[in-house]
Design an enzyme around this catalytic site. Structure first.
Site, PDB file in Angstrom:
ATOM      1  N   ALA A 164       0.841  -1.200   0.000  1.00  0.00           N
ATOM      2  CA  ALA A 164       0.000   0.000   0.000  1.00  0.00           C
ATOM      3  C   ALA A 164       0.872   1.243   0.000  1.00  0.00           C
ATOM      4  O   ALA A 164       1.900   1.308   0.666  1.00  0.00           O
ATOM      5  CB  ALA A 164      -0.924   0.001   1.220  1.00  0.00           C
ATOM      6  N   VAL A 165       0.410   2.216  -0.788  1.00  0.00           N
ATOM      7  CA  VAL A 165       1.060   3.523  -0.859  1.00  0.00           C
ATOM      8  C   VAL A 165       0.027   4.539  -0.377  1.00  0.00           C
ATOM      9  O   VAL A 165      -1.150   4.456  -0.765  1.00  0.00           O
ATOM     10  CB  VAL A 165       1.484   3.837  -2.323  1.00  0.00           C
ATOM     11  CG1 VAL A 165       2.110   5.220  -2.429  1.00  0.00           C
ATOM     12  CG2 VAL A 165       2.431   2.763  -2.854  1.00  0.00           C
ATOM     13  N   GLU A 205      -2.101 -12.301  -4.717  1.00  0.00           N
ATOM     14  CA  GLU A 205      -3.491 -12.287  -5.185  1.00  0.00           C
ATOM     15  C   GLU A 205      -3.959 -10.852  -5.229  1.00  0.00           C
ATOM     16  O   GLU A 205      -3.610 -10.073  -4.347  1.00  0.00           O
ATOM     17  CB  GLU A 205      -4.379 -13.039  -4.199  1.00  0.00           C
ATOM     18  CG  GLU A 205      -4.279 -14.536  -4.325  1.00  0.00           C
ATOM     19  CD  GLU A 205      -4.662 -15.242  -3.039  1.00  0.00           C
ATOM     20  OE1 GLU A 205      -4.388 -16.438  -2.936  1.00  0.00           O
ATOM     21  OE2 GLU A 205      -5.212 -14.575  -2.141  1.00  0.00           O
ATOM     22  N   ASN A 237      -8.663  -4.176  -9.792  1.00  0.00           N
ATOM     23  CA  ASN A 237      -7.575  -3.274  -9.365  1.00  0.00           C
ATOM     24  C   ASN A 237      -6.541  -3.132 -10.476  1.00  0.00           C
ATOM     25  O   ASN A 237      -5.441  -3.688 -10.429  1.00  0.00           O
ATOM     26  CB  ASN A 237      -6.937  -3.808  -8.080  1.00  0.00           C
ATOM     27  CG  ASN A 237      -6.035  -2.779  -7.402  1.00  0.00           C
ATOM     28  OD1 ASN A 237      -5.679  -1.775  -8.012  1.00  0.00           O
ATOM     29  ND2 ASN A 237      -5.665  -3.049  -6.162  1.00  0.00           N
ATOM     30  N   TYR A 276       2.130  -5.098 -11.207  1.00  0.00           N
ATOM     31  CA  TYR A 276       2.673  -6.455 -11.124  1.00  0.00           C
ATOM     32  C   TYR A 276       3.136  -6.943 -12.505  1.00  0.00           C
ATOM     33  O   TYR A 276       4.197  -7.531 -12.635  1.00  0.00           O
ATOM     34  CB  TYR A 276       1.627  -7.412 -10.537  1.00  0.00           C
ATOM     35  CG  TYR A 276       1.127  -6.991  -9.160  1.00  0.00           C
ATOM     36  CD1 TYR A 276       1.999  -6.425  -8.225  1.00  0.00           C
ATOM     37  CD2 TYR A 276      -0.202  -7.154  -8.792  1.00  0.00           C
ATOM     38  CE1 TYR A 276       1.547  -6.044  -6.973  1.00  0.00           C
ATOM     39  CE2 TYR A 276      -0.660  -6.776  -7.532  1.00  0.00           C
ATOM     40  CZ  TYR A 276       0.220  -6.212  -6.631  1.00  0.00           C
ATOM     41  OH  TYR A 276      -0.222  -5.832  -5.398  1.00  0.00           O
TER      42      TYR A 276
HETATM   43  C1  LIG Z   1      -1.245  -0.364  -6.284  1.00  0.00           C
HETATM   44  C2  LIG Z   1      -0.203   0.575  -5.636  1.00  0.00           C
HETATM   45  C3  LIG Z   1       0.590  -0.195  -4.590  1.00  0.00           C
HETATM   46  C4  LIG Z   1       0.755   1.067  -6.756  1.00  0.00           C
HETATM   47  O1  LIG Z   1       1.704   1.945  -6.199  1.00  0.00           O
HETATM   48  P1  LIG Z   1       1.966   3.385  -6.843  1.00  0.00           P
HETATM   49  O2  LIG Z   1       3.118   4.002  -6.138  1.00  0.00           O
HETATM   50  O3  LIG Z   1       0.687   4.130  -6.882  1.00  0.00           O
HETATM   51  O4  LIG Z   1       2.368   2.977  -8.342  1.00  0.00           O
HETATM   52  P2  LIG Z   1       3.642   3.486  -9.168  1.00  0.00           P
HETATM   53  O5  LIG Z   1       3.605   4.953  -9.293  1.00  0.00           O
HETATM   54  O6  LIG Z   1       4.859   2.855  -8.603  1.00  0.00           O
HETATM   55  O7  LIG Z   1       3.330   2.853 -10.585  1.00  0.00           O
HETATM   56  C5  LIG Z   1       3.604   1.485 -10.837  1.00  0.00           C
HETATM   57  C6  LIG Z   1       2.836   0.992 -12.040  1.00  0.00           C
HETATM   58  O8  LIG Z   1       1.463   0.950 -11.742  1.00  0.00           O
HETATM   59  C7  LIG Z   1       0.711   1.351 -12.871  1.00  0.00           C
HETATM   60  N1  LIG Z   1      -0.067   2.519 -12.502  1.00  0.00           N
HETATM   61  C8  LIG Z   1       0.241   3.479 -11.596  1.00  0.00           C
HETATM   62  N2  LIG Z   1      -0.786   4.367 -11.485  1.00  0.00           N
HETATM   63  C9  LIG Z   1      -1.745   3.934 -12.319  1.00  0.00           C
HETATM   64  C10 LIG Z   1      -3.042   4.391 -12.636  1.00  0.00           C
HETATM   65  N3  LIG Z   1      -3.577   5.489 -12.081  1.00  0.00           N
HETATM   66  N4  LIG Z   1      -3.771   3.686 -13.542  1.00  0.00           N
HETATM   67  C11 LIG Z   1      -3.272   2.577 -14.129  1.00  0.00           C
HETATM   68  N5  LIG Z   1      -2.032   2.079 -13.854  1.00  0.00           N
HETATM   69  C12 LIG Z   1      -1.285   2.762 -12.974  1.00  0.00           C
HETATM   70  C13 LIG Z   1       1.686   1.597 -13.990  1.00  0.00           C
HETATM   71  O9  LIG Z   1       1.820   0.384 -14.727  1.00  0.00           O
HETATM   72  C14 LIG Z   1       2.960   1.878 -13.250  1.00  0.00           C
HETATM   73  O10 LIG Z   1       4.090   1.455 -13.948  1.00  0.00           O
HETATM   74  P3  LIG Z   1       4.832   2.454 -15.000  1.00  0.00           P
HETATM   75  O11 LIG Z   1       4.967   3.763 -14.297  1.00  0.00           O
HETATM   76  O12 LIG Z   1       6.124   1.772 -15.266  1.00  0.00           O
HETATM   77  O13 LIG Z   1       3.912   2.502 -16.162  1.00  0.00           O
HETATM   78  C15 LIG Z   1      -0.878   1.824  -4.994  1.00  0.00           C
HETATM   79  O14 LIG Z   1      -1.564   2.536  -5.967  1.00  0.00           O
HETATM   80  C16 LIG Z   1      -1.817   1.490  -3.827  1.00  0.00           C
HETATM   81  O15 LIG Z   1      -1.393   1.492  -2.684  1.00  0.00           O
HETATM   82  N6  LIG Z   1      -3.108   1.253  -4.116  1.00  0.00           N
HETATM   83  C17 LIG Z   1      -4.086   0.957  -3.070  1.00  0.00           C
HETATM   84  C18 LIG Z   1      -3.807  -0.354  -2.356  1.00  0.00           C
HETATM   85  C19 LIG Z   1      -3.711  -1.508  -3.331  1.00  0.00           C
HETATM   86  O16 LIG Z   1      -4.510  -1.643  -4.229  1.00  0.00           O
HETATM   87  N7  LIG Z   1      -2.708  -2.409  -3.140  1.00  0.00           N
HETATM   88  C20 LIG Z   1      -2.484  -3.538  -4.021  1.00  0.00           C
HETATM   89  C21 LIG Z   1      -3.316  -4.703  -3.714  1.00  0.00           C
HETATM   90  S1  LIG Z   1      -2.897  -5.440  -2.160  1.00  0.00           S
END
Ligand SMILES: CC(C)(COP(=O)(O)OP(=O)(O)OC[C@H]1O[C@@H](n2cnc3c(N)ncnc32)[C@H](O)[C@@H]1OP(=O)(O)O)[C@@H](O)C(=O)NCCC(=O)NCCS
Length: 145
Positions: A68-69, A101, A106, A113
């Site tokens: 999570a971020v 999983e 999402n 991933y």
């Molecule tokens: C999913 C999560 C961990 C990703 O972390 P993040 O720091 O936001 O993502 P990043 O900026 O590192 O981006 C990583 C990749 O995600 C994808 N991505 C990021 N933001 C996106 C958006 N708004 N829409 C679609 N894809 C997106 C891209 O593929 C990106 O890779 P790229 O920059 O090489 O194209 C974060 O958004 C989060 O905490 N979400 C809520 C909790 C969650 O869903 N956790 C995962 C399931 S347990």
């Protein structure tokens, strides 16, 4: 900066957990997911924790239970940095496969991933509860390290 999660980080981790997830873990679940078998990492920016990953190791396999971020820090590459570092450390520890999983809806997480090389290996039908009382599929993914 990325480092190991410490016991006294859990208040902040729980804050992020509640803000980031549709159906967050309880504080108890978060606290239970630490210890010898875990590789749990946090990412800090400007001296504040903005992301964490919870990963359990069993023999030569590991499972990413949670990543999570903080919402205001999303989309800045932190999630990818954190997961890439986790993968690197697991490799160094001799882990061969990383499992996870994720909710089928999402797409951000699925993109993250896939971009790091995970492959879809299975679908678990109606696995997760949704906020409107329905169920949603889980996508099972694996990365061979
Ligand atoms: C999913 C999560 C961990 C990703 O972390 P993040 O720091 O936001 O993502 P990043 O900026 O590192 O981006 C990583 C990749 O995600 C994808 N991505 C990021 N933001 C996106 C958006 N708004 N829409 C679609 N894809 C997106 C891209 O593929 C990106 O890779 P790229 O920059 O090489 O194209 C974060 O958004 C989060 O905490 N979400 C809520 C909790 C969650 O869903 N956790 C995962 C399931 S347990």
């Amino acid at each position: 900066m990325i480092s190991l999660v410490q016991e006294n980080d859990f208040d902040r981790l729980f804050e992020i957990e509640q803000q980031a997830h549709l159906v967050p873990w309880t504080k108890g679940t978060l606290l239970n997911n630490q210890g010898e078998r875990y590789l749990n990492l946090k990412l800090s920016a400007d001296n504040q924790i903005v992301a964490f990953a919870i990963c359990q190791k069993v023999l030569d396999e590991a499972t990413l239970f949670n990543i999570a971020v903080a919402p205001q820090a999303q989309g800045k590459g932190y999630g990818k940095q954190l997961l890439a570092e986790l993968i690197e450390q697991l490799k160094q520890q001799g882990i061969l496969t990383l499992w996870l999983e994720v909710r089928q809806s999402n797409s951000t997480a699925l993109n993250l991933y896939t971009s790091l090389g995970f492959n879809e290996v299975d679908i678990r039908k109606n696995y997760y509860p949704t906020t409107d009382g329905k169920r949603e599929n889980a996508v099972v993914m694996a990365l061979y390290l």
